[in-house]
Design a protein around this motif. Structure first.
Motif, PDB file in Angstrom:
ATOM      1  N   ARG A 220       0.817  -1.217   0.000  1.00 29.54           N
ATOM      2  CA  ARG A 220       0.000   0.000   0.000  1.00 29.54           C
ATOM      3  C   ARG A 220       0.841   1.253   0.000  1.00 29.54           C
ATOM      4  NH1 ARG A 220      -4.356   1.706   4.756  1.00 29.54           N
ATOM      5  NH2 ARG A 220      -4.749   3.823   3.997  1.00 29.54           N
ATOM      6  N   SER A 221       1.933   1.241   0.745  1.00 25.14           N
ATOM      7  CA  SER A 221       2.768   2.432   0.864  1.00 25.14           C
ATOM      8  C   SER A 221       4.217   2.005   1.022  1.00 25.14           C
ATOM      9  CB  SER A 221       2.331   3.289   2.061  1.00 25.14           C
ATOM     10  OG  SER A 221       3.202   4.372   2.263  1.00 25.14           O
TER      11      SER A 221
ATOM     12  N   ASP B 257      -0.270  12.096   5.774  1.00 30.53           N
ATOM     13  CA  ASP B 257      -0.251  11.484   4.452  1.00 30.53           C
ATOM     14  C   ASP B 257       1.107  11.722   3.821  1.00 30.53           C
ATOM     15  OD1 ASP B 257      -0.808  10.296   2.089  1.00 30.53           O
ATOM     16  OD2 ASP B 257      -2.140  11.863   1.331  1.00 30.53           O
TER      17      ASP B 257
ATOM     18  N   THR C 224       2.264  10.025   1.191  1.00 32.70           N
ATOM     19  CA  THR C 224       2.323   9.633  -0.220  1.00 32.70           C
ATOM     20  C   THR C 224       2.420  10.843  -1.129  1.00 32.70           C
ATOM     21  OG1 THR C 224      -0.098   9.600  -0.309  1.00 32.70           O
ATOM     22  CG2 THR C 224       1.025   7.547   0.237  1.00 32.70           C
TER      23      THR C 224
END
Length: 649
Positions: free
Chosen positions: A445-446, A594, A596
């Motif tokens: 996911r990350s 966050d 990302t």
């Protein structure tokens, strides 16, 4: 000639090693498993000539912590048998003070003394506290008042000793690992990169080679940067030292009386402190670098002193606004209440820049945004505060339960340190066994460290631990009401095995392991620029707040835990931890966490709500859309623009 031969042989060995690893990757699963083990050993284990001296000190801390400190609540119970509330309150004061001192000592070492001197001071204080506890046992038979007085006097030096082993000692070990990492040669990928760039004469091709190699390194999931590798090596030696200390505590401390326990602990700390001092010349002693938390505090003070200033409408009015921002980050509607902190970066026209900096009235935009980030972490701080209430219950009442349960199983007497070793082992298992699994699943996911699932699992395990404690306490009280207490080798206990406490201690260790590792990952990703322990202040705050929690429900507590409604207390804490899970799910998904997308530095036109800023009066002769220079290109331009604006109080 000899040096060239050694360099060639080293280079040949390195090439052979990487060729072997490349070939092993094409072989069976057991070979790849061995390859992964070799890589893990390289990333987590390192030897240095200072390690034996440091490990001796970590060993003594692990021995005293697992064998004495975590059982002091039982010692206090022997002092005040009249009221269990006084016992728990006094123990919470000692624990909260230890957690507070760990943060205070860390800030002091960063600001003034340095880690080495602070470790020495805390070790001397730890030994002094143990000697005070030893002298208190001399009055157990005839003067309980002197025992209580000496115990209270021992709280502060013991808290300093316990606090010095957390951030300060671990930070000192990290300094040694960082220094060792800097002394090591470059990795094979970097060697190949430098070799290709040196042999390439075309500068454009050099840039392409560098980008290609860097991309290959980024795609290697097993590569670690220097800081992460040094951190893992620090954790390895700390765990080894504490494990070696927990073993004798488990095997030998069970049959010792309190007098011998305190005396032996004081001697062990003194000897390990002497060995630690003997390695003085082998240590890398980092100089104090200043406290980042103090810098954020000064930013907030400057913003409060400049609260009368109107919010600017131009990026040029902010000091060192490199990203040309009109509204400083974070800009979400949830954090609009923090916009007053931006005023610490506003240039005042009535003073020069040098004077404002000297008076701590002006700070760059980067420092102001860092201070706002600390304030924006308050929701996450609240989740840790609530979880610390549950941990305080586990660190208090779990051990009181164990003291009232039968330790004799099939002719074998289980040491009292069994419960602490169980908690420590489960805490290490959570990090070593489940940590890589969580990291691998999270990478789908990350690409960042998995701090969110680790903290979430820690809070969930704490909830399950409270549920397990409630079930065990319900069963224990039923046996007490039916059969009363039984005499087991001169001790009156409930006829229920201490092994029943294994699930709740195991889950409590899981909770602490996941939470600690998740917080370290969080600071590595989110607060690497700040270098402060802001969120860790939630733990002493929660420990002290648990005193108010106990007083609020004092009708549940009587003289002993056998006569108290401890199961109702566990239910209340479990409900609080369950609600905290949903609060955490909301807090961890805030936009400021966050990673990302990172910080988006938009222009003034793309900032939502920019048109709602307070309008400043435009002086006559000023164009409607003036082109304002940045502070870095023209200081005179900023001063001229700022002087044309009217600031009203």
């Amino acid at each position: 000639m000899h040096d060239n031969t050694s360099q060639l042989s080293e280079s040949a060995m390195t090439e052979c090693r990487w060729a072997w690893l490349s070939q092993a990757a094409r072989c069976g699963w057991w070979t790849r498993l061995f390859q992964a083990a070799v890589r893990w050993f390289h990333n987590n284990v390192a030897f240095h000539n200072s390690i034996p001296f440091i490990t001796a000190l970590v060993f003594s801390h692990g021995l005293v912590e697992k064998g004495v400190i975590q059982f002091l609540v039982v010692y206090v119970t022997n002092l005040w048998k009249e009221d269990v509330r006084l016992v728990v309150i006094l123990w919470n004061v000692q624990q909260g003070l230890s957690q507070t001192m760990s943060l205070v000592l860390d800030a002091t070492s960063e600001k003034w003394t340095g880690p080495f001197l602070m470790v020495v001071i805390s070790t001397v204080s730890y030994a002094a506290g143990m000697w005070l506890l030893y002298f208190s046992t001399k009055f157990l038979d005839y003067n309980i008042r002197n025992v209580v007085l000496l115990f209270i006097l021992a709280i502060l030096p013991t808290a300093i000793g316990i606090g010095g082993q957390s951030f300060t000692l671990c930070g000192f070990i990290s300094d040694q690992m960082n220094q060792l990492e800097k002394q090591n040669p470059q990795t094979q990928q970097q060697k190949e990169l430098d070799h290709d760039i040196d042999n390439e004469k075309d500068p454009n091709k050099c840039i392409d080679i560098k980008k290609e190699k860097e991309k290959e390194v980024e795609q290697d999931e097993n590569m670690m940067d220097e800081e992460e590798r040094a951190e893992n090596r620090m954790k390895f030696w700390v765990r080894i030292g504490k494990l070696l200390g927990a073993l004798p505590a488990f095997l030998w401390f069970g049959d010792m009386n309190w007098s011998n326990l305190f005396k032996f602990s004081a001697i062990v700390i003194m000897v390990s402190g002497f060995l630690f001092a003997c390695g003085f010349r082998r240590y890398h002693r980092r100089k104090p670098s200043g406290s980042a938390f103090g810098g954020a505090f000064r930013v907030i003070i400057a913003a409060l002193r400049k609260r009368c200033l109107q919010y600017p409408h131009s990026p040029a009015q902010f000091y060192q606004n490199q990203e040309n921002e009109c509204v400083l980050w974070p800009r979400d509607s949830l954090f609009r209440c923090l916009r007053w902190v931006d005023k610490a970066a506003i240039v005042m026209p009535t003073h020069t820049l040098q004077e404002q900096e000297r008076k701590k009235l002006l700070f760059p935009v980067a420092k102001v945004e860092a201070a706002k980030f600390l304030l924006a972490m308050t929701p996450l701080l609240g989740t840790l505060f609530i979880s610390s209430l549950g941990e305080a219950a586990g660190n208090n009442f779990f051990y009181l339960q164990a003291d009232q349960m039968n330790r004799r199983v099939e002719g074998f007497k289980i040491p009292f340190a069994y419960v602490t070793v169980t908690k420590s082992f489960s805490s290490g298992t959570a990090i070593l066994a489940f940590g890589p699994i969580i990291k691998k699943l999270w990478k789908r996911r990350s690409k960042t460290r998995p701090w969110k699932p680790k903290l979430g699992l820690g809070f969930f395990c704490l909830f399950l631990s409270c549920i397990a404690a409630w079930l065990v306490e319900t069963r224990r009280i039923d046996l007490f009401q039916r059969d009363g207490l039984v005499d087991v080798e001169g001790q009156w206990v409930v006829d229920m095995s201490i092994l029943w406490l294994t699930p709740q201690f195991w889950l409590l260790g899981f909770s602490q392991g996941f939470s600690d590792d998740g917080l370290k990952d969080f600071y590595y990703i989110q607060a690497v620029e700040n270098r402060n322990n802001f969120l860790y202040w939630a733990f002493p705050s929660g420990t002290f707040a648990s005193i108010a929690w106990i007083l609020a429900f004092q009708s549940w507590f009587d003289k002993t835990i056998n006569e108290s409604r401890l199961k109702d207390y566990y239910v209340g804490v479990a409900i609080l931890c369950f609600v905290n899970l949903f609060f955490y799910l909301w807090a961890c998904n805030l936009s400021i966490f966050d990673t990302t997308t990172g910080r988006r530095h938009e222009g003034c036109d793309s900032i939502p709500g920019a048109e709602e800023q307070v309008e400043l009066e435009k002086p006559a002769g000023l164009p409607s859309n003036p082109v304002l220079p940045s502070i870095e290109t023209s200081i005179e331009g900023v001063t001229e623009v700022a002087s044309s604006l009217k600031y009203k109080c």
